[in-house]
Design a protein around this motif. Structure first.
Motif, PDB file in Angstrom:
ATOM      1  N   ALA A   1     -42.472 -44.105  79.637  1.00  0.00           N
ATOM      2  CA  ALA A   1     -42.009 -45.360  80.242  1.00  0.00           C
ATOM      3  C   ALA A   1     -40.505 -45.518  80.115  1.00  0.00           C
ATOM      4  N   PHE A   2     -39.913 -44.898  79.112  1.00  0.00           N
ATOM      5  CA  PHE A   2     -38.465 -44.993  78.904  1.00  0.00           C
ATOM      6  C   PHE A   2     -38.040 -43.884  77.953  1.00  0.00           C
ATOM      7  N   GLU A   3     -36.754 -43.636  77.918  1.00  0.00           N
ATOM      8  CA  GLU A   3     -36.179 -42.654  77.001  1.00  0.00           C
ATOM      9  C   GLU A   3     -34.804 -43.135  76.559  1.00  0.00           C
ATOM     10  N   GLY A   4     -34.275 -42.480  75.539  1.00  0.00           N
ATOM     11  CA  GLY A   4     -32.874 -42.647  75.186  1.00  0.00           C
ATOM     12  C   GLY A   4     -32.130 -41.447  75.735  1.00  0.00           C
ATOM     13  N   GLN A   5     -32.453 -40.299  75.202  1.00  0.00           N
ATOM     14  CA  GLN A   5     -32.069 -39.022  75.796  1.00  0.00           C
ATOM     15  C   GLN A   5     -33.288 -38.111  75.681  1.00  0.00           C
ATOM     16  N   PRO A   6     -33.755 -37.533  76.781  1.00  0.00           N
ATOM     17  CA  PRO A   6     -35.023 -36.790  76.772  1.00  0.00           C
ATOM     18  C   PRO A   6     -34.862 -35.381  76.224  1.00  0.00           C
ATOM     19  N   LEU A   7     -34.862 -35.249  74.907  1.00  0.00           N
ATOM     20  CA  LEU A   7     -34.672 -33.934  74.309  1.00  0.00           C
ATOM     21  C   LEU A   7     -35.746 -32.956  74.747  1.00  0.00           C
TER      22      LEU A   7
END
Length: 335
Positions: free
Chosen positions: A281-287
């Motif tokens: 639904a959301f990410e900060g940074q998709p590692l």
């Protein structure tokens, strides 16, 4: 590597000298407040922390932190967790002299406690790793209450470090440029891809099985697509595991969809996969997305904030509009 509570112990019992010197003998504990007493390896008390149950702002309490002497008696107290962390930071930096000191805050709570630390030698940088708004996670969505107060303090840091330009730009557009906002993506080391491990038709989900990851979306999309010769492995653990297994059983998909559990070799999983699916639904940074591309594994993902679009803008995957029905596609863009 240094630890506050390791350094708070005097080897002869009680609190370390720096903690005793920072304490105020005139501050008394509230008898109605519960305390968690900290002891050393010999079982001797050196400090006691106030317990603030059910309050997400526990770190801002003004209840005193108690400090014990070598005799096991309360020798004084610090003014809340703010006083505790400030005393330790001043202890740590005392031996530095006039050299520049860079303090990197990885925690919102710690950042709020040290934002007003005034020392001409100190530069405070605060890193952000997650979403700052609530569902539906658009730039103008309601602020996450845990971050509302933090944003009022953002301009007190020497720099606020965001993992993607998109999130930085959304924040500046909404709150203005008063803080020093910079972008530093989280780093990932290069890898040697094992193309010989690639398994045709293997689709994977890799990550924590938590509600925000919406793994059920990926399961339903995979089953509905019904592409011959494909199978789905879901790697990871978390609170959604039982519910997801129930969904797989209800869909009668146990022969093609497997909860594979935790892996200590995610790189091998990515090398085996022909496709990574993420329905977060959301990410900060998709590692996980970055790691997938490093392993030469294409990605299908919802187009959600933040970072996934940034990572895939040069190719390597397919973005699906969020909250719409999935249509199964075979990515043709290069990795």
């Amino acid at each position: 590597m240094r630890n506050l509570f390791d350094e708070a112990v005097d080897p002869h019992g009680g609190a370390a000298r720096w903690l005793l010197d920072a304490s105020d003998s005139a501050v008394a504990a509230d008898p109605d407040v519960e305390y968690r007493v900290l002891t050393d390896a010999e079982g001797r008390a050196f400090a006691a922390l106030p317990v603030i149950p059910g309050n997400p702002d526990w770190h801002l309490t003004e209840e005193p932190v108690l400090v014990y002497d070598a005799a096991g008696a309360v020798a004084g107290a610090l003014h809340g967790f703010r006083g505790l962390y400030r005393a330790w930071l001043e202890h740590v930096t005392a031996a530095v002299g006039d050299r520049l000191i860079v303090v990197i805050c990885e925690s919102r709570q710690i950042g709020e406690l040290v934002a007003d630390w005034s020392d001409p030698r100190v530069r405070i940088l605060h890193t952000i790793h997650t979403m700052h708004v609530e569902a539906p996670y658009t730039p103008d969505s309601t602020m996450n209450t845990l971050w509302t107060r933090w944003f009022r303090l953002a301009d007190r840091f020497d720099a606020v470090i965001w993992p993607t330009a998109t999130q930085r730009d959304d924040v500046v557009a909404r709150f203005g440029p008063s803080a020093n906002h910079v972008v530093v993506p989280n780093p990932i080391a290069p890898v040697a891809t094992r193309h010989d491990l690639r398994e045709d038709g293997l689709v994977i989900v890799l990550g924590r099985l938590a509600p925000g990851k919406r793994v059920d979306h990926a399961i339903r999309a995979f089953v509905a697509a019904d592409v011959p010769g494909t199978r789905l492995e879901i790697w990871g653990g978390g609170p959604e595991q039982e519910r997801l297994q129930t969904l797989i059983d209800e869909l009668g998909a146990g022969d093609r969809v497997v909860l594979a559990g935790y892996t200590d070799s995610p790189g091998t999983v990515l090398d085996r996969a022909s496709l990574l699916v993420t329905s977060t639904a959301f990410e900060g940074q998709p590692l996980g997305v970055v790691e997938s591309l490093l392993h030469g594994t294409p990605v299908i993902s919802y187009d959600v904030r933040y970072g996934i679009r940034d990572v895939l803008q040069q190719g390597g995957g397919v973005l699906v509009p969020g909250e719409t029905s999935w249509r199964w596609v075979r990515p043709s863009v290069p990795c």
